[in-house]
Design an enzyme around this catalytic site. Sequence first.
Site: not given
Ligand code: GLA
Length: 378
Positions: A31, A33-34, A118, A120-121, A154, A165, A215
């Site tokens: 999490e 990390t992307d 949570g 990712s809809s 997005e 996601d 974020y």
């Molecule tokens: C959200 C973002 C993702 C990722 C996560 C945290 O879901 O959309 O790209 O950074 O937070 O891991």
Amino acid sequence: MKDKILGKYKKHFGNPQIYVKSPGRANIIGEHTDYNHGLVFPFAIEQSIGMFIGKNDIGKLRLIALDIEEEYIIDISNLTFATDGWTRYFINSLVALSYDQSTGIDIVFGGNLPQGGGVSSSSALTCGFLAGVNQLFEYNHSLDDLVNLASQAENGIGLNGGIMDQTAILKGEKGKALMIDFADFSVKKYQVPSEEYKFYLFNSGQKHNLVDTEYNKRRATCDAAVVQVARHRNNVKTLRDMMLSDVSQYLTDERSRKRCTHVIEENNRVIAAAQLMESGNVDGLGELLLASHHSLSNNYEVSTPEVDYLVDRSQKIDNILGSRIMGGGFGGCTINFVKGELADSDVEKLWKDYNSKTGLNLELYEVKANDGVVTERL
Ligand code: GLA
């Protein structure tokens, strides 16, 4: 559900040309990390959005959200990035595609994907719509193109997100989790433990309000830390190139140290999780999830007291091997790794304790790895 969506489409617009099934995603571990060129371990889930799409010759984007019974008609010329409401996912997708045709598009969508839960809809809507339009107009965009277009669509909204996601939603495969390495965008698929093991999401009921600003701040702190370390070690280009010794040696600010420590250690936890899954000896995943949660809470500071309580309380249930906050943070879901069946009585007690502690209602759902976006020409 599919029939209901089709019925609505036919009633309003006639015959559709494309059907899209677009899933949500869960993330086992990895999490924040992307966007730091790191490792993640998500999978597309069974819960999904179904969408029928077709062309119209009146130059309008006509949208119907079946579940909430809302409809909008929007002029399709001169679209610009929108920031409000769910229609922005469709508008921003067309902006990302540089859509400049006069042909209108009709859409009816619905499904069983919890909105704002949570999973990712929003990415499911965006990726699904882009994949559908790609097929409708035969644009021949690759999956990687669609990932990037969805991310642009997005990010047009405010959250400077990574692409975990969208990658999971577009590239998911039934029964498999995707270990994605954002250093080179490679994807390695691992069988998700099944039969004896299950993944459950517990939706904390806490809306992740702060997520955009906080974020983006986390991301900026990490980027600045890389610049600082690179002054001393010129082969450090991204946080992925950094080691814990760089953190202690070259970063002076306590906050930067904590953020970078989380990312470096979280990448290592993803590798450890992949090794466990490869060996088939997966009980140890539970501990990795817990370590991830503590790091997300203490080092990355993206948890909340309510979610911390939920994770702690969940550990009192014997067959929950581990749990952690999932996704961007500041509320949303925890992901729980469960051995055997969750007893109704345990769940009820957990629900009651959580409710009396926080005043919030918990929602539970099992998540299983499934295929990514599927499109079908009708
Ligand atoms: C959200 C973002 C993702 C990722 C996560 C945290 O879901 O959309 O790209 O950074 O937070 O891991």
